[in-house]
Design an enzyme around this catalytic site. Sequence first.
Site, short mmCIF file in Angstrom:
data_model
loop_
_atom_site.label_atom_id
_atom_site.label_comp_id
_atom_site.label_asym_id
_atom_site.label_seq_id
_atom_site.Cartn_x
_atom_site.Cartn_y
_atom_site.Cartn_z
N ALA A 119 0.77 -1.24 0.00
CA ALA A 119 0.00 0.00 0.00
C ALA A 119 0.80 1.30 0.00
O ALA A 119 0.29 2.33 -0.43
CB ALA A 119 -0.95 0.00 1.20
N ALA A 120 2.02 1.32 0.53
CA ALA A 120 2.75 2.58 0.66
C ALA A 120 3.04 3.19 -0.72
O ALA A 120 3.25 2.45 -1.68
CB ALA A 120 4.06 2.35 1.41
N GLY A 162 0.39 5.22 -0.08
CA GLY A 162 -1.00 5.37 0.33
C GLY A 162 -1.92 6.00 -0.68
O GLY A 162 -3.11 6.19 -0.40
N ASP A 183 5.33 -9.18 5.73
CA ASP A 183 5.25 -9.96 4.50
C ASP A 183 3.81 -10.39 4.24
O ASP A 183 3.04 -10.65 5.16
CB ASP A 183 6.15 -11.19 4.64
CG ASP A 183 6.35 -11.89 3.32
OD1 ASP A 183 5.52 -12.75 2.98
OD2 ASP A 183 7.33 -11.58 2.63
N CYS A 219 3.50 -0.71 -12.38
CA CYS A 219 3.84 0.52 -13.11
C CYS A 219 4.95 0.18 -14.10
O CYS A 219 5.98 0.85 -14.14
CB CYS A 219 4.25 1.64 -12.15
SG CYS A 219 5.69 1.26 -11.12
#
Length: 463
Positions: A111-112, A114, A161, A231
């Site tokens: 998630a980071a 965010g 993890d 990405c």
Amino acid sequence: MNLPQAFISEIQSYGAECLDGLIDALSSSAPEVSIRINRAKTAASPADAQQIKWCDTGFHLSRRPQFTFDPALHQGLYYVQDASSMAITHVIRHLCDIEGNRPLKYLDACAAPGGKTTAAISALPDGSLVVANEYDYRRAAILAENLAKWGSPSIMVTRGDTSRFSRLDGCFDIIAADVPCSGEGMMRKDSEAVAQWTPQLVDECVSRQREIISNLWNALRPGGYLIYSTCTFNRHENEEMVDFICNTLGGETIDTHLNDFEGVAGAIDSPHHCSRFVPGRIRGEGLFMAVIRRHGDSATAMVRPAKKPMTQFAKPTSEFVKALDWLTGSFEPVMTGDRLLALPQDHAKWMRAAASWLDVISAGVAVATVKGRDVIPSQELALSSAFAPGAFPSAEVDYSSAIAYLRREAVTIDAPRGFVLLTYRGTPLGFVKNLGNRANNLYPAPWRIMSANTPDNAPEVLG
């Protein structure tokens, strides 16, 4: 910019029309600037900005303001995010429509910092619960900060993890995995993405991605949805990974109609529903996304608590429970260390059980820190959408004082002694403890603005 020849050769070998012009775009064009508004906190929108097609709260900006020096960013009124990444908003709303817009349990597994998590929070139906996980310790702290600023009380931030989620059988309706990748989509923005790229890196990423998805698959309920994204541009980390998920783990892609938007391309040499965001075709950076529905059908499961809990929530004493009067809504108070947390009542039992398997660094609303018999209100409380109006005396500050506060410097206010909520333009900024002749700044030290180069006037991002 000199791109790796092996990367250029890989892209050219596909012969895909959607990648025509990509090399030129990465080599010679500049990144776009865009923000997404937090409609839970403001109705404002940037002036002279173009709305992003697939996100009604996202806007392309014509210039890059000095975001760091805009109090509105720190108050959680908007988030700086690439336009391509905002496609998660459209995808989640599409899935919510399929699910009848009922409250859902959502896991953002990687998630980071965010951006996609805050987008998910805004797109999910009321009453939904969001769990956001990050492996890296430092990035997990940044994730927790950004989610606190966004202000939703129905969150849990975990660190570790993804294998830890394999114990949570069928517990999530939607799992988003924006997996670590070779970063080709960031080459226009980040020279390090160019410097680190090798074919070996791609192979390493493929192996790691398979591990992550395999870890997460059991936590997805049968009939639930995996949002897989990268990405990067190569097929190994994209279409071939989707093929692995569908054929090995057991699922099928669904059409989210992202490709109906002009410029968004489909899969390369694959029968699966996939979406590609390619610089030069759209105003954003590189992104690949596919939604895979797990075979079967069931309701989300309840978590069975672990016998040896990783995170232990304790029951606070009655004198500390009074701090819940600072919130609106129904919450269950718990203590973890010296922090008083308020878990949303509808999710409290599930969150306590899940916390026994996970390394939780934040959950619900972090209401206060307890020191002896003192209960010190937290910055997370000030920024929460559940914060009760009028719970504390308040003092409005001007721009220079707001920036001083965000630097954790001393501020002078005209207010009663004790804990005081500072506001900037009518929106909570944070707490001080007013001692009369001075006020102790309670802004979290790790969040403070480090730069001393303050502009004379506010950046006015939202006008």
